[in-house]
Design a protein around this motif. Structure first.
Motif, PDB file in Angstrom:
ATOM      1  N   TYR A  78       0.905  -1.003   0.175  1.00 26.38           N
ATOM      2  CA  TYR A  78      -0.263  -0.162   0.154  1.00 26.38           C
ATOM      3  C   TYR A  78       0.855   1.363   0.152  1.00 26.38           C
ATOM      4  CZ  TYR A  78      -4.085   3.491   1.321  1.00 26.38           C
ATOM      5  OH  TYR A  78      -4.666   3.844   1.818  1.00 26.38           O
ATOM      6  N   LEU A  79       1.682   1.414   1.212  1.00 28.36           N
ATOM      7  CA  LEU A  79       2.844   2.353   1.179  1.00 28.36           C
ATOM      8  C   LEU A  79       3.964   1.980   0.879  1.00 28.36           C
ATOM      9  CD1 LEU A  79       3.615   5.409   1.647  1.00 28.36           C
ATOM     10  CD2 LEU A  79       3.969   4.485   4.020  1.00 28.36           C
ATOM     11  N   GLU A  80       5.079   2.318   0.404  1.00 30.62           N
ATOM     12  CA  GLU A  80       6.337   1.238  -0.409  1.00 30.62           C
ATOM     13  C   GLU A  80       7.765   2.525  -0.134  1.00 30.62           C
ATOM     14  OE1 GLU A  80       6.242  -1.008  -3.681  1.00 30.62           O
ATOM     15  OE2 GLU A  80       4.420   0.441  -4.228  1.00 30.62           O
ATOM     16  N   ILE A  81       8.387   1.862   0.471  1.00 27.47           N
ATOM     17  CA  ILE A  81       9.755   3.137   0.680  1.00 27.47           C
ATOM     18  C   ILE A  81      10.745   2.189   0.056  1.00 27.47           C
ATOM     19  CG2 ILE A  81      10.799   4.137   2.143  1.00 27.47           C
ATOM     20  CD1 ILE A  81       8.288   5.167   2.979  1.00 27.47           C
ATOM     21  N   ARG A  82      11.321   2.985  -1.203  1.00 26.27           N
ATOM     22  CA  ARG A  82      12.207   2.429  -1.580  1.00 26.27           C
ATOM     23  C   ARG A  82      13.972   2.551  -1.844  1.00 26.27           C
ATOM     24  NH1 ARG A  82       8.054   1.354  -6.995  1.00 26.27           N
ATOM     25  NH2 ARG A  82       6.988  -0.133  -6.422  1.00 26.27           N
ATOM     26  N   ASN A  83      14.384   2.284  -1.119  1.00 23.92           N
ATOM     27  CA  ASN A  83      16.138   2.832  -0.577  1.00 23.92           C
ATOM     28  C   ASN A  83      16.140   4.123  -0.806  1.00 23.92           C
ATOM     29  OD1 ASN A  83      16.066   0.718  -4.117  1.00 23.92           O
ATOM     30  ND2 ASN A  83      17.316  -0.205  -2.696  1.00 23.92           N
ATOM     31  N   LEU A  84      14.985   4.078   0.347  1.00 23.72           N
ATOM     32  CA  LEU A  84      15.518   5.967   0.647  1.00 23.72           C
ATOM     33  C   LEU A  84      16.311   6.221   1.669  1.00 23.72           C
ATOM     34  CD1 LEU A  84      12.720   7.694   0.052  1.00 23.72           C
ATOM     35  CD2 LEU A  84      12.650   7.579   2.606  1.00 23.72           C
ATOM     36  N   THR A  85      17.271   7.066   0.850  1.00 29.57           N
ATOM     37  CA  THR A  85      18.698   7.417   1.407  1.00 29.57           C
ATOM     38  C   THR A  85      18.485   9.228   1.605  1.00 29.57           C
ATOM     39  OG1 THR A  85      20.033   5.621   0.776  1.00 29.57           O
ATOM     40  CG2 THR A  85      21.559   7.923   1.303  1.00 29.57           C
ATOM     41  N   LYS A  86      18.779   9.801   3.260  1.00 23.63           N
ATOM     42  CA  LYS A  86      18.738  11.452   3.731  1.00 23.63           C
ATOM     43  C   LYS A  86      19.750  11.070   4.184  1.00 23.63           C
ATOM     44  CE  LYS A  86      17.079  15.073   4.169  1.00 23.63           C
ATOM     45  NZ  LYS A  86      17.080  16.634   2.948  1.00 23.63           N
ATOM     46  N   VAL A  87      20.909  12.172   3.961  1.00 25.57           N
ATOM     47  CA  VAL A  87      22.513  12.260   4.494  1.00 25.57           C
ATOM     48  C   VAL A  87      22.104  13.571   5.583  1.00 25.57           C
ATOM     49  CG1 VAL A  87      24.849  13.057   4.004  1.00 25.57           C
ATOM     50  CG2 VAL A  87      23.596  10.729   3.473  1.00 25.57           C
ATOM     51  N   PHE A  88      22.499  14.192   6.719  1.00 29.95           N
ATOM     52  CA  PHE A  88      22.494  15.116   6.851  1.00 29.95           C
ATOM     53  C   PHE A  88      23.843  16.350   7.153  1.00 29.95           C
ATOM     54  CE2 PHE A  88      18.461  14.013   8.319  1.00 29.95           C
ATOM     55  CZ  PHE A  88      17.193  15.553   7.854  1.00 29.95           C
ATOM     56  N   GLN A  89      24.309  17.133   6.952  1.00 32.59           N
ATOM     57  CA  GLN A  89      25.823  17.960   7.310  1.00 32.59           C
ATOM     58  C   GLN A  89      25.632  18.578   8.740  1.00 32.59           C
ATOM     59  OE1 GLN A  89      27.426  17.918   4.351  1.00 32.59           O
ATOM     60  NE2 GLN A  89      26.157  16.404   3.407  1.00 32.59           N
ATOM     61  N   THR A  90      26.845  17.533   9.066  1.00 39.30           N
ATOM     62  CA  THR A  90      26.842  18.234  10.681  1.00 39.30           C
ATOM     63  C   THR A  90      27.654  19.629  11.010  1.00 39.30           C
ATOM     64  OG1 THR A  90      29.394  17.486  10.874  1.00 39.30           O
ATOM     65  CG2 THR A  90      26.888  15.959  11.455  1.00 39.30           C
ATOM     66  N   PRO A  91      27.408  20.809  11.913  1.00 44.47           N
ATOM     67  CA  PRO A  91      28.150  21.885  11.950  1.00 44.47           C
ATOM     68  C   PRO A  91      29.345  22.039  11.899  1.00 44.47           C
ATOM     69  CG  PRO A  91      26.504  22.093  13.119  1.00 44.47           C
ATOM     70  CD  PRO A  91      26.642  20.022  12.658  1.00 44.47           C
ATOM     71  N   PRO A 126      13.749  13.341   0.522  1.00 44.76           N
ATOM     72  CA  PRO A 126      15.859  12.866   0.655  1.00 44.76           C
ATOM     73  C   PRO A 126      16.218  12.650  -0.670  1.00 44.76           C
ATOM     74  CG  PRO A 126      13.159  11.014  -0.287  1.00 44.76           C
ATOM     75  CD  PRO A 126      13.260  12.211   0.374  1.00 44.76           C
ATOM     76  N   ASP A 127      17.939  12.238  -0.528  1.00 47.91           N
ATOM     77  CA  ASP A 127      18.875  12.877  -1.001  1.00 47.91           C
ATOM     78  C   ASP A 127      18.381  11.178  -2.160  1.00 47.91           C
ATOM     79  OD1 ASP A 127      20.192  14.714   0.248  1.00 47.91           O
ATOM     80  OD2 ASP A 127      20.681  12.940   1.537  1.00 47.91           O
ATOM     81  N   SER A 128      18.261  10.199  -2.292  1.00 52.96           N
ATOM     82  CA  SER A 128      17.319   9.244  -3.441  1.00 52.96           C
ATOM     83  C   SER A 128      17.211   7.783  -2.810  1.00 52.96           C
ATOM     84  CB  SER A 128      19.280   8.684  -3.591  1.00 52.96           C
ATOM     85  OG  SER A 128      19.780   7.687  -2.124  1.00 52.96           O
ATOM     86  N   GLY A 129      16.742   7.835  -3.468  1.00 49.35           N
ATOM     87  CA  GLY A 129      14.787   6.805  -3.630  1.00 49.35           C
ATOM     88  C   GLY A 129      13.453   7.134  -3.789  1.00 49.35           C
ATOM     89  N   GLU A 130      12.563   6.448  -3.652  1.00 52.21           N
ATOM     90  CA  GLU A 130      11.399   6.852  -3.678  1.00 52.21           C
ATOM     91  C   GLU A 130      10.188   6.283  -2.548  1.00 52.21           C
ATOM     92  OE1 GLU A 130      11.578   5.928  -8.424  1.00 52.21           O
ATOM     93  OE2 GLU A 130      10.827   4.265  -7.485  1.00 52.21           O
ATOM     94  N   ILE A 131       8.890   7.365  -2.597  1.00 56.88           N
ATOM     95  CA  ILE A 131       8.719   6.592  -2.152  1.00 56.88           C
ATOM     96  C   ILE A 131       6.992   6.769  -2.157  1.00 56.88           C
ATOM     97  CG2 ILE A 131       6.899   7.835   0.527  1.00 56.88           C
ATOM     98  CD1 ILE A 131       9.294   9.424   1.020  1.00 56.88           C
ATOM     99  N   VAL A 132       6.305   5.413  -1.906  1.00 55.88           N
ATOM    100  CA  VAL A 132       5.655   5.112  -3.140  1.00 55.88           C
ATOM    101  C   VAL A 132       3.925   4.666  -2.332  1.00 55.88           C
ATOM    102  CG1 VAL A 132       4.210   4.168  -5.408  1.00 55.88           C
ATOM    103  CG2 VAL A 132       6.607   4.184  -5.527  1.00 55.88           C
TER     104      VAL A 132
END
Length: 355
Positions: free
Chosen positions: A5-18, A62-68
């Motif tokens: 119903y809800l698909e999370i595919r290869n989700l990547t998220k990167v945050f930069q630190t101070p 996200p930086d990459s990946g998909e939410i369906v």
């Protein structure tokens, strides 16, 4: 429940630190959430669970990946264009508006017909068992009632997915447990897919159909509460979910050599335990799975005895480690501090876990 119903595919998220470094909040996360499922994202602070929830809501990209959702990508849509709604830890009610106006606000922003708005407000208040409260002000409500209004506001928009970000953490223990029951009832009656973020293991176990346990941006185990509790995939999950004695041992002929010269026979381990041919191994035993025995397999000295009402927690020093046994407070002879005792795990309740 239909799958995907809800698909999370290869989700990547990167945050930069101070300091110029990077934090990988989500690290190639993939999972499917079913229609009508109460799905839990569980883990300690900073593990990635809230970042995933905010990504579904559109509050993070996200930086990459998909939410369906229902076969359609939504990760590139703005928050207002996604058929989801979010309930936050803070109730975020407008203090100058009545309960009814708070619930109606989002619908008014979408130019919903006034007659339809009135109908939905009444339905939402009935769903959260606050019928007759429409004209009250938020300041006239308890914390639990304010949380119900926040839920009603989200439900009135009839979302395909309801996202809940630690919505009960500000409530006291008794009220929180009551709201857990109410949320389960609400989810079951509405049939809406709930995605619920929490760091509270007991809350996750009592509410979820399935639990995704997070660590450092990754899902380390995804299963039902029963499976996650009974068959943790590694020491991290065993230690994080509930309480567990993690005992370092060494493979020996016929069993596992534990601290203090104790031997735990192989036939007392869970049948699916992985036992290497030789070397070190970690054994996990839940405190409630240990019992006092005259000729037990694990011997040690009682360091502390703590009475909690329904149980007695006995802390036993075994070699250079401490093991906790949780015994029934009735029908059990409580050992004295400093006495020598031996413990047995319930049949096949002990298991080896990966480090």
């Amino acid at each position: 429940m239909s799958e995907k119903y809800l698909e999370i595919r290869n989700l990547t998220k990167v945050f930069q630190t101070p300091e110029g470094g990077e934090v990988r909040a989500l690290d190639d996360v993939t999972l499917d959430i079913a229609s009508g499922e109460f799905f839990i994202l569980l883990g300690p602070s900073g593990c990635g669970k809230t970042t995933l929830l905010r990504s579904i809501a559109g509050l993070e990209y996200p930086d990459s990946g998909e939410i369906v959702l229902l076969g359609e990508r939504i990760d590139d849509k703005p928050p207002y264009d996604r058929p989801v709604n979010t309930v936050f830890q803070s109730y975020a009610l407008f203090p100058h508006m009545t309960v009814g106006d708070n619930i109606a606000f989002g619908l008014e922003m979408e130019n919903v017909d006034k007659t339809e708005i009135a109908k939905r407000v009444e339905e939402a208040l009935e769903q959260v068992q606050l019928s007759g409260y429409a004209k009250r002000m938020p300041s006239q409500l308890s914390g639990g009632q304010q949380q119900r209004v926040a839920l009603a506001r989200a439900l009135a928009k009839k979302p395909k997915v309801l996202l809940l970000d630690e919505p009960l953490s500000a409530l006291d223990l008794k009220l929180r447990r009551g709201m857990q029951v109410e949320l389960k009832r609400l989810q079951r009656e509405t049939g809406i897919t709930f995605v619920f973020v929490t760091h509270d293991q007991e809350e996750a176990m009592s509410m979820g159909d399935r639990i995704a346990v997070f660590s450092q941006g990754k899902i380390v185990q995804l299963d039902t509460p029963v499976e996650v509790y009974r068959r943790p995939v590694n020491a991290y999950v065993a230690d994080f979910i509930g309480e567990t004695n993690l005992i370092k041992g060494t493979v020996a002929p016929g069993g596992i050599s534990l601290p203090g010269g104790n031997i735990l026979p192989t036939d007392q381990l869970a049948a699916d335990s992985v036992i290497p041919a030789s070397g070190d191994v970690t054994v996990a035993i839940r405190p409630e799975d240990l019992v006092l025995a005259t000729n037990g397999m694990i011997g040690g000295t009682v360091r502390d005895v703590i009475f909690t009402g329904d149980s007695v927690r006995v802390h036993v020093t075994v070699g250079d480690v401490e093991i906790i046994a949780s015994l029934a407070s009735y029908g059990t002879e409580i050992p004295a501090q400093g006495s020598q005792v031996t413990l047995n795990p319930e049949h096949r309740a002990a298991r080896t876990v990966a480090s």
